[in-house]
Design a protein around this motif. Sequence first.
Motif, short mmCIF file in Angstrom:
data_model
loop_
_atom_site.label_atom_id
_atom_site.label_comp_id
_atom_site.label_asym_id
_atom_site.label_seq_id
_atom_site.Cartn_x
_atom_site.Cartn_y
_atom_site.Cartn_z
N CYS A 121 -3.31 7.29 36.75
CA CYS A 121 -3.71 8.35 37.55
C CYS A 121 -5.00 8.95 37.01
O CYS A 121 -5.78 9.65 37.90
CB CYS A 121 -2.71 9.57 37.34
N CYS A 122 -5.60 8.43 35.68
CA CYS A 122 -6.77 9.06 35.44
C CYS A 122 -7.12 10.42 35.04
O CYS A 122 -8.05 10.82 34.69
CB CYS A 122 -7.96 8.39 36.62
N PHE A 123 -6.07 11.11 34.93
CA PHE A 123 -6.32 12.44 34.62
C PHE A 123 -6.77 12.48 32.90
O PHE A 123 -7.57 13.14 32.74
CB PHE A 123 -5.00 13.05 34.37
N LYS B 131 0.60 5.13 34.59
CA LYS B 131 0.48 4.74 35.89
C LYS B 131 -0.78 5.02 36.74
O LYS B 131 -1.12 4.98 37.80
CB LYS B 131 1.42 5.78 36.71
N CYS C 148 -1.35 14.27 30.76
CA CYS C 148 -0.47 13.08 31.32
C CYS C 148 0.91 13.37 31.79
O CYS C 148 1.46 13.91 30.90
CB CYS C 148 -0.51 12.12 30.18
N PRO C 149 0.93 13.04 33.07
CA PRO C 149 2.35 13.53 33.69
C PRO C 149 3.25 12.56 33.09
O PRO C 149 4.52 12.47 33.44
CB PRO C 149 2.01 13.20 35.17
N ASP C 150 3.04 11.44 32.52
CA ASP C 150 3.92 10.31 32.26
C ASP C 150 4.26 10.20 30.72
O ASP C 150 4.91 9.14 30.55
CB ASP C 150 3.43 8.93 33.13
N TYR D 254 0.14 -1.10 38.02
CA TYR D 254 -0.98 0.11 37.76
C TYR D 254 -2.26 -0.45 37.06
O TYR D 254 -1.72 -1.34 36.00
CB TYR D 254 -0.67 1.35 37.54
N VAL E 172 -8.66 10.20 31.56
CA VAL E 172 -9.76 9.54 31.87
C VAL E 172 -10.71 10.96 32.17
O VAL E 172 -11.70 11.22 31.51
CB VAL E 172 -9.86 8.62 32.70
N ASP E 173 -10.41 11.54 33.16
CA ASP E 173 -11.13 12.50 33.49
C ASP E 173 -11.28 13.83 32.65
O ASP E 173 -12.46 14.51 32.51
CB ASP E 173 -10.90 13.20 35.02
#
Lengths: 184, 184, 250, 250, 355, 355, 69, 69
Positions: G14-16, G12, G60-62, G37, G18-19
């Motif tokens: 969220c870029c988590f 989705k 990753c929340p997904d 997305y 990536v960060d």
Amino acid sequence: MYYDTIMSGFGGQGIQTISILVATAAINKGMEVSYLPSYGVEKRGGRTDVFMVLSDEEIGSPITNHPLSVIALDTIALDTYQDQLAPGGLLIYNSSLIPGELIVRDDINVIALKCNEEAVAAGNPKLANMIALGAFMERIDFLSYDEIEEAMGEVIPERLKKHIPGNLKAILRGMELARETVQV
Amino acid sequence: MYYDTIMSGFGGQGIQTISILVATAAINKGMEVSYLPSYGVEKRGGRTDVFMVLSDEEIGSPITNHPLSVIALDTIALDTYQDQLAPGGLLIYNSSLIPGELIVRDDINVIALKCNEEAVAAGNPKLANMIALGAFMERIDFLSYDEIEEAMGEVIPERLKKHIPGNLKAILRGMELARETVQV
Amino acid sequence: MNAVFKRPDALTDRETHFCPGCTHGTAHRIIAEVIDEMGIVDDIIGIPGVGCCVFLYHYFPIDVLEAPHGRAPACATGMKRAQPDKIVFVYQGDGDLAAIGTSEVIHAANRGENISIFFINNSVYGMTGGQMAPTTLLGQQTTTTPYGREFRTEGYPIKMAEMLATLEGVAYSARVSLHSPKHVNQAKRAVRKAFEMQVNQMGFSMVEMLSTCNTNWRVSPREALKVVENEMIPYFPLGVFKERTGKDFL
Amino acid sequence: MNAVFKRPDALTDRETHFCPGCTHGTAHRIIAEVIDEMGIVDDIIGIPGVGCCVFLYHYFPIDVLEAPHGRAPACATGMKRAQPDKIVFVYQGDGDLAAIGTSEVIHAANRGENISIFFINNSVYGMTGGQMAPTTLLGQQTTTTPYGREFRTEGYPIKMAEMLATLEGVAYSARVSLHSPKHVNQAKRAVRKAFEMQVNQMGFSMVEMLSTCNTNWRVSPREALKVVENEMIPYFPLGVFKERTGKDFL
Amino acid sequence: MSERKLTKGNIALAEGALQAGCRYYFGYPITPQNDIPEYLSRELPKRSGVFIPAESEIASINMVMGAAASGKRAMTSSSGPGISLMQEALSYMAGSDIPCVVVNIMRSGPGLGGIAPTQGDYMQAVHGGGHGDYRNIVLAPASVQEMFDLTIRAFELADKYRNPAMVIADAMMGQIQEPCRLSPERPVVVPEKPWALTGRRGRKPQLLKSLYLGPGEQEEHNLLMKRKYDTIQQNEVMFETKDLDDAEIMIIAFGTPARIAKTAIGEARKQGIRAGLLRPITLFPFPGDEVARFSGKIKNILVVEMNTGQMLMDVKIAAHRDAAVSFLGRPGGGIPYPDEIVREIKKALKGVTAA
Amino acid sequence: MSERKLTKGNIALAEGALQAGCRYYFGYPITPQNDIPEYLSRELPKRSGVFIPAESEIASINMVMGAAASGKRAMTSSSGPGISLMQEALSYMAGSDIPCVVVNIMRSGPGLGGIAPTQGDYMQAVHGGGHGDYRNIVLAPASVQEMFDLTIRAFELADKYRNPAMVIADAMMGQIQEPCRLSPERPVVVPEKPWALTGRRGRKPQLLKSLYLGPGEQEEHNLLMKRKYDTIQQNEVMFETKDLDDAEIMIIAFGTPARIAKTAIGEARKQGIRAGLLRPITLFPFPGDEVARFSGKIKNILVVEMNTGQMLMDVKIAAHRDAAVSFLGRPGGGIPYPDEIVREIKKALKGVTAA
Amino acid sequence: MAYIKIDRDRCKGCCFCVDFCPRNLITVSESHNRQGYFPAEFDMKNEGRCTACKTCAVMCPDTAIEVYK
Amino acid sequence: MAYIKIDRDRCKGCCFCVDFCPRNLITVSESHNRQGYFPAEFDMKNEGRCTACKTCAVMCPDTAIEVYK
Ligand SMILES: Cc1ncc(C[n+]2csc(CCOP(=O)(O)OP(=O)(O)O)c2C)c(N)n1
Ligand SMILES: Cc1ncc(C[n+]2csc(CCOP(=O)(O)OP(=O)(O)O)c2C)c(N)n1
Ligand code: SF4
Ligand code: SF4
Ligand code: SF4
Ligand code: SF4
Ligand code: SF4
Ligand code: SF4
Ligand SMILES: [Mg+2]
Ligand SMILES: [Mg+2]
């Protein structure tokens, strides 16, 4: 005078804005309006459908399953409402996202608009909805361009007022495209 | 055979015990019984009223406002139920606590019993209820003394069994007093 | 090469309805991982509260009961008493647990019901559009505190992990966070601890997880993690507030 | 000679329906005395819970609202918000406050509602015949714990004064007892403190009073006082668990 | 016409409450009525009112009780599940003669249900709900304007009879936007409330309660309430009719289905069928006399509801004994579109009657 | 006859639950039903059952939901105010197809009311109560024996239809003592519950829920439920009649008033008036067909209730169109004594009908 | 040698990941996925640099990320 | 000189005053009162011994005692 329409798309495509513009312009003229949005459950990316009835007289049903027109900005919108459209009714669809093969009704008037591309051409990808609204304006007779322009002043919040000229330009482009469309 | 009665007094006077005795004896004989206690709200010193119906047949109303007899162990009991007593019905009242002047009905049979004094005389101030029960037994024909005696064995809990002889003695005394009472 | 990390078996492959960056998804995953690791998937029953977690049954391939809003701990009580040999867990939001369900969670905890509760504290009622929850921070703007939460009118954010820890029946009460890898791993250990308490019949366990609701906070997913770190944690300290050891438990 | 002690004006002369030796009567009297001493009788509104205290209006010659069981703190919230200049007090039993009304009292406390609650803890549901309350002691026999309360099935007696004291919104939370003259006098001082908190707009105040229910405990009034002293106080310690001073309160 | 503003039903209702003088709102969120608390949380502080985001619906309604017992106009709003939780307190308020307004923007049940519109809570509002022999005054708006007007009316009736009044509307009525005049039809007057609990200063102590223990007292109190409800039945019935004069079939519907029925009636008349409408505006008091009167003449009745047949019961009780009552019901979020109603009209006229 | 023991109504009911195989009771005290939890708190531990003194009625009914969802027979009991608090969960259970038994020993309302007997909660149990289009199965015992037998029946019906079943009785029925056979009429069979949530071992995961979001799903679910209720209506009606064969007037009453009516009928017949009785035993399903059938012949109906007229509505709907329906109602703890009923019979026969 | 697989359509954006990737190996796609997305992407060229530390997957929340080693 | 007055009919005979009077000045009546309880009694002969310490009154749950000085 009685008119009903369904406008549908996914969240963010601007269905709310154009339908509120139409409703406001109609109210300014003293017409009766009923405007019924229905949202999906999800917080984001959900759907936006608007059922709108406009009339000189008191409005009965605020919801219709045989609308005189449908504005479909994506495929789901088309799938959901194509069948419902009244015979002889008007379908305005976003051919940027909806393949023409999906149009199966042959008893309706159809305007295909490459809304996304036209929007980009008009200077802002977010103007797709205005392109569609323009086409709609061209084909109805109970509201004029000037009335929509007036409504725009009321509806658009202060901080977005700078976008009004772009919006109007896109509407005019939509009208132009609708005029060019050969009636099926 | 059909009989209904109301027994009433304040908490602690033993209304429950004598009414349960009657009910149990009747059930042992195969009779139908309905036994409806109604308690006051307060935890202590409240009232105890028992509505009882005994019959050979299925019992309809478990509650009556024209009982064939009333046993009133205190003044409130008399005040509440004197009027309701069926014409020709039987009133047994505790004249230790209820002044005779309060009896105003002249279409009923009345047995006045100095229950408290008789109880003390019978060896235990708590036997006032048994005195009243005795008088009641004397005047009904659907239960015998022996049947009550048998019920006593079932109803009185083990730890109180030692009081049975005293109870029976008081019942007999009540029967005797009732026989002595001139019918009004 | 071998997969060293993949979706746990105790999660279906259905895409979640959660907003991008919502750490409800993270909470789901770590619970599922623990279920896998403990091998309890066949004997577990889940009871979600009402809130963004209500679709638990779409994501966990396990038996699920949909409880009325706030009442999941009572439903779990009835269920666990009826099936003491099954693992029963509850998954609730802060509206569900700390508002409407306050009484049910406190008394389930006080009775020491042998259940595990995972409590997602995202400081708002997410599903209904971001209204003030009892856990909303002071000054935080929500759709029902448009001028920011004010303690004189709306009171203070309530600290459930601490409050529940005061109850004798509680075997385990901890607060964790889902905003960084380290914290997610900690959170997972807390989840495991909670389930272990249940398996060992130690009584009530609860893990409060600080979680994001970027949609209703009106920030980006990235910013939301910062909000957890910089605004929530200072008020809601992380830690284990109660942990029963075998010895305490007679 | 002068009367140095008589029935306070804030009590009617109606005989109470309380059982002999029931210290609900004592609680009533000390509250009435404080009302007299503070001169607030004309501006006070009382809200009893449902329980043996439900007839509050028979005994206090003041305005009274009968609240649903457990909900008096919510009713008081609505009333005090509507009339901030009036004194609003709530009088609840342990069934009312610590069982069915748990959520209402916790959230009224957490919001710091400027009301005073007098909480009669007699370890049973008195009015309904002595069933187990959340405050019933372990091992105590009641009509619904015929074999004595067992922590494994019914949980632990809940300590409301301590639990409420953990909430920020609470200005004053104390536990007192009514079993001896010294304690009655202490209790009265606590009642006064609670009302003063309200008058000074300091927020929520609560006084838990250990009280007797000799009828349902099936002991004599005298023995009941001993039960309070020897059984209740050891589990429910007396004391002030929270007291806000002018300085704390910004 | 300039004062007619495009307004959402929920907002019109909330503004109606404000203009009725309601300054006390207590509520707990639930879709599809969240606009109401959200609007009031912004507006009440501006008008020196009190908005409390309560911890539950039970707390909300009991806070309402406290504020209302203080003599103030107070309100809460919710939807199905939340309204169910308020039943005990509603029974208390009716029993204690405490007025208040409760709004139910109905969503589809039972249970958690969905957020789609229904009228599944008619029975609960009108007949059932809490324990004991009490009634709610129940108003059913069918336009945004009525969401505003009838909310004001609800406060008036509640105060006049010292009884809870409910405004019930399906989720569509909550979400719809229409031009609306946001000012009251008549000046709002809040009556004196000498019974309010404001402290005894200068008078005898007062009491609001529902527990009566003396012999016969509770019955007497019930009979008094019954008389009050009879008076309400006599004096406060509101209804609307359309095209009944020459009708061969009478549709009875409230709320949104009544609106849809109007369109259906137009359709039907185009097709030569003389349909008409009776729309109850007050559900309690129900316009039973009107149903009886009209059905004496118009023997065909079609009840249309967004449920499995709830108002239907009241219609059956009231209808003339020779009337044939049919029913079209769409529960759980289904919508009876105009063409479906027209079809049912035709069926009904062919003599098919409801089960 | 030796097995007939003098038994209190509440105790018979509690023992009935035990003999129905109910091993899970969750409850919160309220007069006049406290005998039930008190008895069960003694007995359940002896029979390896679970008794929890819950912290509230809401907790109780939700614990019932949890145990029932596990496939167990579970019960709670309460009275008016407590039952009002259970309405949300009852709606959930009906919506989620979870069976359970809920007992209401009715006391006088509304509000806190008193502990005197009434039938003021008929509407709540039978039609209203929670939100949405669902029904409870409702049984109304009129003797201690029926307190026992119908409680067993309630468990059977609940399981058969996967729906909440209620036993409602006035406070008199709870307190009365009568000889009672404390053994079931037929052997008790607890059906298999393959839908129960017991962990997925050896099968697919299962789900009990009431939220349906897909387009049309909630409506479909509602219509399915409606069909279930129609089946119940068809198959499960229970009623008793007395002396209707030659009757010129039919009394319709349930629970204690039906008992009182029997005595009144005896009285009336002594006076030459041919009265008879129809007693609904199931309130839902209501014996509407029977009311219709008998009232086709017996044109005078007298409804007797301990409320202001609640079952009266169902009678009016069902009654033959030529029947004259009168009403005798004693709400709030009043009792309709036999002589009062006889008086009303006479009035009714003189042609006075109910309002 | 380690690498990750990102389920493009599940992501989705969220870029988590990536960060949080300590080696900055994850980037954002320039085109929409099916859900609309902009998903995260892992370039297989980075196979050598990925340590299979799982940080991305943990965040990753997904559950869109699988890690291989 | 101090004494107390016990409202005989209000008293419920709980004996708290009897038990707590530091000077043991209160006794129990041998006869019932109107409510049926055996009330506490203060013999006016003890006027001299009573200190008006109010202990009895403080403990009385039924406000049946007045203290005079
Ligand atoms: C009795 C009842 N009241 C209100 C609601 C509406 N409602 C659904 S979810 C919710 C709150 C959700 O917030 P939270 O529990 O914090 O979960 P989140 O969505 O934030 O994860 C509310 C109020 C309901 N379904 N039932
Ligand atoms: C909703 C509801 N549930 C239950 C009751 C019954 N009830 C009345 S008082 C009471 C408990 C009283 O106990 P407590 O609050 O401890 O007061 P006490 O009598 O012990 O002083 C209960 C359960 C009720 N009136 N309303
Ligand atoms: S609304 Fe908030 S809690 Fe719910 S899914 Fe979106 S981000 Fe998560
Ligand atoms: S029952 Fe208990 S609490 Fe109630 S008055 Fe009697 S002693 Fe006091
Ligand atoms: S496993 Fe570690 S190094 Fe590899 S991509 Fe993920 S975060 Fe980066
Ligand atoms: S963390 Fe997951 S969802 Fe978020 S961008 Fe990375 S792969 Fe996509
Ligand atoms: S005032 Fe003191 S000394 Fe006098 S009687 Fe009372 S307790 Fe005894
Ligand atoms: S304390 Fe009061 S009630 Fe008790 S015995 Fe003494 S005077 Fe009587
Ligand atoms: Mg939340
Ligand atoms: Mg108590």
